[in-house]
Every structure is written in C-alpha cells, then in structure tokens.
Design a protein around this motif. Structure first.
Motif, PDB file in Angstrom:
ATOM      1  N   GLU A 131       0.813  -1.220   0.000  1.00 43.31           N
ATOM      2  CA  GLU A 131       0.000   0.000   0.000  1.00 43.31           C
ATOM      3  C   GLU A 131       0.849   1.274   0.000  1.00 43.31           C
ATOM      4  O   GLU A 131       0.660   2.172  -0.837  1.00 43.31           O
ATOM      5  N   LYS A 132       1.802   1.364   0.899  1.00 41.30           N
ATOM      6  CA  LYS A 132       2.623   2.571   0.994  1.00 41.30           C
ATOM      7  C   LYS A 132       3.520   2.723  -0.230  1.00 41.30           C
ATOM      8  O   LYS A 132       3.749   3.846  -0.706  1.00 41.30           O
ATOM      9  N   LYS A 133       4.023   1.605  -0.759  1.00 39.02           N
ATOM     10  CA  LYS A 133       4.886   1.669  -1.935  1.00 39.02           C
ATOM     11  C   LYS A 133       4.111   2.137  -3.170  1.00 39.02           C
ATOM     12  O   LYS A 133       4.701   2.689  -4.108  1.00 39.02           O
ATOM     13  N   LEU A 154      -3.958   7.690 -11.522  1.00 45.46           N
ATOM     14  CA  LEU A 154      -3.613   6.460 -10.807  1.00 45.46           C
ATOM     15  C   LEU A 154      -4.242   6.439  -9.415  1.00 45.46           C
ATOM     16  O   LEU A 154      -4.697   5.387  -8.951  1.00 45.46           O
ATOM     17  N   LYS A 155      -4.290   7.583  -8.743  1.00 42.72           N
ATOM     18  CA  LYS A 155      -4.959   7.637  -7.440  1.00 42.72           C
ATOM     19  C   LYS A 155      -6.442   7.333  -7.581  1.00 42.72           C
ATOM     20  O   LYS A 155      -7.024   6.593  -6.775  1.00 42.72           O
ATOM     21  N   ALA A 156      -7.058   7.880  -8.612  1.00 44.44           N
ATOM     22  CA  ALA A 156      -8.479   7.626  -8.853  1.00 44.44           C
ATOM     23  C   ALA A 156      -8.729   6.158  -9.174  1.00 44.44           C
ATOM     24  O   ALA A 156      -9.707   5.560  -8.699  1.00 44.44           O
ATOM     25  N   SER A 157      -7.839   5.573  -9.966  1.00 45.72           N
ATOM     26  CA  SER A 157      -7.986   4.165 -10.332  1.00 45.72           C
ATOM     27  C   SER A 157      -7.890   3.267  -9.108  1.00 45.72           C
ATOM     28  O   SER A 157      -8.675   2.316  -8.951  1.00 45.72           O
ATOM     29  N   LEU A 158      -6.942   3.561  -8.244  1.00 45.23           N
ATOM     30  CA  LEU A 158      -6.803   2.783  -7.006  1.00 45.23           C
ATOM     31  C   LEU A 158      -8.064   2.895  -6.159  1.00 45.23           C
ATOM     32  O   LEU A 158      -8.573   1.899  -5.635  1.00 45.23           O
ATOM     33  N   GLN A 159      -8.576   4.118  -6.014  1.00 46.74           N
ATOM     34  CA  GLN A 159      -9.756   4.353  -5.195  1.00 46.74           C
ATOM     35  C   GLN A 159     -10.983   3.666  -5.792  1.00 46.74           C
ATOM     36  O   GLN A 159     -11.792   3.074  -5.077  1.00 46.74           O
ATOM     37  N   TYR A 160     -11.090   3.725  -7.115  1.00 47.61           N
ATOM     38  CA  TYR A 160     -12.240   3.148  -7.804  1.00 47.61           C
ATOM     39  C   TYR A 160     -12.264   1.624  -7.675  1.00 47.61           C
ATOM     40  O   TYR A 160     -13.330   1.023  -7.477  1.00 47.61           O
ATOM     41  N   LYS A 161     -11.093   1.008  -7.761  1.00 49.00           N
ATOM     42  CA  LYS A 161     -11.016  -0.452  -7.753  1.00 49.00           C
ATOM     43  C   LYS A 161     -10.948  -1.043  -6.352  1.00 49.00           C
ATOM     44  O   LYS A 161     -11.066  -2.255  -6.181  1.00 49.00           O
ATOM     45  N   MET A 162     -10.745  -0.194  -5.354  1.00 47.89           N
ATOM     46  CA  MET A 162     -10.686  -0.684  -3.981  1.00 47.89           C
ATOM     47  C   MET A 162     -12.071  -1.177  -3.539  1.00 47.89           C
ATOM     48  O   MET A 162     -13.087  -0.582  -3.915  1.00 47.89           O
ATOM     49  N   PRO A 163     -12.149  -2.259  -2.766  1.00 45.49           N
ATOM     50  CA  PRO A 163     -13.456  -2.753  -2.287  1.00 45.49           C
ATOM     51  C   PRO A 163     -14.234  -1.680  -1.535  1.00 45.49           C
ATOM     52  O   PRO A 163     -13.643  -0.844  -0.836  1.00 45.49           O
ATOM     53  N   MET A 164     -15.546  -1.697  -1.672  1.00 42.69           N
ATOM     54  CA  MET A 164     -16.404  -0.706  -1.019  1.00 42.69           C
ATOM     55  C   MET A 164     -16.206  -0.702   0.487  1.00 42.69           C
ATOM     56  O   MET A 164     -16.248   0.348   1.123  1.00 42.69           O
ATOM     57  N   LEU A 165     -15.977  -1.875   1.061  1.00 43.47           N
ATOM     58  CA  LEU A 165     -15.787  -1.973   2.511  1.00 43.47           C
ATOM     59  C   LEU A 165     -14.555  -1.218   2.988  1.00 43.47           C
ATOM     60  O   LEU A 165     -14.467  -0.831   4.153  1.00 43.47           O
ATOM     61  N   LEU A 166     -13.607  -0.996   2.065  1.00 45.80           N
ATOM     62  CA  LEU A 166     -12.388  -0.275   2.409  1.00 45.80           C
ATOM     63  C   LEU A 166     -12.430   1.179   1.934  1.00 45.80           C
ATOM     64  O   LEU A 166     -11.410   1.875   1.938  1.00 45.80           O
ATOM     65  N   GLY A 168     -13.655   2.170  -1.120  1.00 47.38           N
ATOM     66  CA  GLY A 168     -13.470   2.298  -2.562  1.00 47.38           C
ATOM     67  C   GLY A 168     -14.749   2.653  -3.282  1.00 47.38           C
ATOM     68  O   GLY A 168     -15.795   2.879  -2.667  1.00 47.38           O
ATOM     69  N   GLY A 169     -14.657   2.703  -4.596  1.00 45.75           N
ATOM     70  CA  GLY A 169     -15.821   3.025  -5.402  1.00 45.75           C
ATOM     71  C   GLY A 169     -15.780   4.441  -5.942  1.00 45.75           C
ATOM     72  O   GLY A 169     -14.794   5.166  -5.785  1.00 45.75           O
ATOM     73  N   CYS A 170     -16.866   4.839  -6.564  1.00 47.55           N
ATOM     74  CA  CYS A 170     -16.910   6.113  -7.278  1.00 47.55           C
ATOM     75  C   CYS A 170     -16.908   7.341  -6.383  1.00 47.55           C
ATOM     76  O   CYS A 170     -16.416   8.394  -6.787  1.00 47.55           O
ATOM     77  N   GLN A 171     -17.456   7.222  -5.196  1.00 52.17           N
ATOM     78  CA  GLN A 171     -17.642   8.412  -4.376  1.00 52.17           C
ATOM     79  C   GLN A 171     -16.334   9.174  -4.167  1.00 52.17           C
ATOM     80  O   GLN A 171     -16.268  10.385  -4.347  1.00 52.17           O
ATOM     81  N   LYS A 172     -15.283   8.465  -3.782  1.00 52.42           N
ATOM     82  CA  LYS A 172     -13.999   9.107  -3.541  1.00 52.42           C
ATOM     83  C   LYS A 172     -13.158   9.198  -4.805  1.00 52.42           C
ATOM     84  O   LYS A 172     -12.303  10.078  -4.929  1.00 52.42           O
ATOM     85  N   ALA A 173     -13.394   8.278  -5.730  1.00 49.50           N
ATOM     86  CA  ALA A 173     -12.612   8.292  -6.972  1.00 49.50           C
ATOM     87  C   ALA A 173     -13.025   9.434  -7.888  1.00 49.50           C
ATOM     88  O   ALA A 173     -12.200   9.958  -8.647  1.00 49.50           O
ATOM     89  N   ALA A 174     -14.293   9.845  -7.812  1.00 55.23           N
ATOM     90  CA  ALA A 174     -14.826  10.839  -8.746  1.00 55.23           C
ATOM     91  C   ALA A 174     -14.082  12.167  -8.665  1.00 55.23           C
ATOM     92  O   ALA A 174     -13.778  12.788  -9.684  1.00 55.23           O
ATOM     93  N   GLU A 175     -13.808  12.624  -7.457  1.00 57.69           N
ATOM     94  CA  GLU A 175     -13.123  13.918  -7.297  1.00 57.69           C
ATOM     95  C   GLU A 175     -11.719  13.875  -7.898  1.00 57.69           C
ATOM     96  O   GLU A 175     -11.289  14.811  -8.579  1.00 57.69           O
ATOM     97  N   LEU A 176     -11.017  12.778  -7.640  1.00 64.62           N
ATOM     98  CA  LEU A 176      -9.673  12.623  -8.193  1.00 64.62           C
ATOM     99  C   LEU A 176      -9.725  12.536  -9.719  1.00 64.62           C
ATOM    100  O   LEU A 176      -8.899  13.139 -10.414  1.00 64.62           O
TER     101      LEU A 176
END
Length: 212
Positions: A131-133, A154-166, A168-176
């Motif tokens: 994660e940190k790397k 790349l930040k948006a892609s990571l956020q989008y593909k991250m599981p919802m429980l963690l 992830g998803g569109c909500q946080k990825a959209a701004e990026l």
C-alpha cells in the motif's frame, strides 16, 4: 491490425538493428509512436526490444528504462506472459534504474504503477505490504507537480477499484478523476516522446462514475 500499423510494424522491426543511426530524439520518436499503438503481446515485446537497444546506446537517458518499466507493468497486469510476478519485479527494477537517472513526478507515477502490478498478482494478501509503496510515490509526484494528470489518474484508479468496505468506489474516486480530467482537458493532445499516457485509464473511471 490495420494496414498502416502493419507497415509501421515492419519498419519498426528493421529499425531495431539500426538504433545508432540518427539522433536519440529521432529514434525515441519512432519507439514511442510504436508504444502508443501497442495492443498485443508481440507488439509489446518489440517495444521492449527497441527500448532496450536505445538504453544500450544511450545509457544516460531516462526515457528508455522508463518505457520498459511501463510495458512490463502492463504485461504483468494483463497477464500476457507467463510468470507475471517475475515481470512485475522486472518493471520495478527498470523504473528504479530510470529513477537513478531522473527522479521526477513522471518516474514516481511509473514506480507506483510497477508496485501496483506486483500487488495485483494477489491483492488480498499483498495490499498491506504494498500500500505505501503504491500510494507514497503518487503523493510525492503531486508535491513535485500538481499538474500531472497521471498522478491523479492512478490515485483515482486505485480508489475506484478498492473494495467498497475499504472506502473504494466512485464516491472518492470521482473527485480525483475530475481533477485528472481537468488537467488532461487543458493539455494539447499532441505527440511527444515524454509521458502522455493515462487517458484510457481515466476514461474508464469517468464513464463508470458518470463524471461530466
């Protein structure tokens, strides 16, 4: 493959053995133009061969090892070759070599991508270790250059593909993704040997998250 691309493909093959003819700029233009059109395993392997030739002939230039790392990251994530874990290791090694020559926001983005390739072999078991790397180079890239769309993509892609429980998803990825899109939209879509990838990755998120 289109007739135009086939012709370019054949010209590219004949050029591999003649890297020293002409300037670095001219040779790099042909290699990057081919890289931009790569889709198949064989095309990616040819792109690597050309970049390796360029690296041998111009060892102080950072772009050849940079692009080799990008290609190997793609091959690993797309699982186009056997042993994607080994290919990911090679992607990391090549981008670290590029970083020794030129530590920049673009190199940091590719470094994050290489570690993402390594993590994606087994995300469940490897996310905590990588994660940190993956994230730190992107934060450093943004600090160096707030107008680099690849860092936000790349930040948006990571956020989008991250599981919802963690989280992830569109909500946080959209701004990026919106930030990356605004930067891309301000840039002229002209050919350059310098990094210009990322639009297809971003378009996937924009479409999925219905970003205007």
């Amino acid at each position: 493959m289109s007739p135009k691309l086939i012709l370019f493909f054949l010209l590219f093959i004949t050029q591999i053995g003649n890297t020293q003819v002409g300037s670095f700029q001219k040779n790099m233009e042909g290699a990057v133009l081919f890289f931009d059109q790569c889709q198949t395993k064989d095309q990616y392997l040819l792109a690597i061969a050309k970049m390796e030739e360029l690296h041998l002939n111009y060892p102080k230039e950072w772009l050849p090892p940079y692009y080799i790392s990008l290609v190997k990251s793609r091959l690993s994530m797309k699982k186009m070759l056997d042993h994607p874990d080994v290919i990911a290791d090679e992607a990391i090694a090549w981008i670290l070599k590029a970083q020794q020559l030129h530590n920049s926001d673009e190199v940091l983005c590719a470094l994050s991508l290489a570690y993402t390739a390594k993590m994606s072999i087994n995300p469940t078991l490897r996310w905590m270790s990588y994660e940190k790397k993956i994230k730190n180079p992107l934060e450093q890239a943004i600090q160096l250059n707030k107008n680099n769309p690849r860092a936000f993509t790349l930040k948006a892609s990571l956020q989008y593909k991250m599981p919802m429980l963690l989280g992830g998803g569109c909500q946080k990825a959209a701004e990026l993704a919106a930030t990356a899109k605004n930067i891309f939209d301000r840039q002229k879509n002209e050919f350059t040997i310098y990094p210009h990838w990322g639009r297809p990755i971003l378009n996937e998120i924009v479409k999925a998250c219905l970003i205007d």
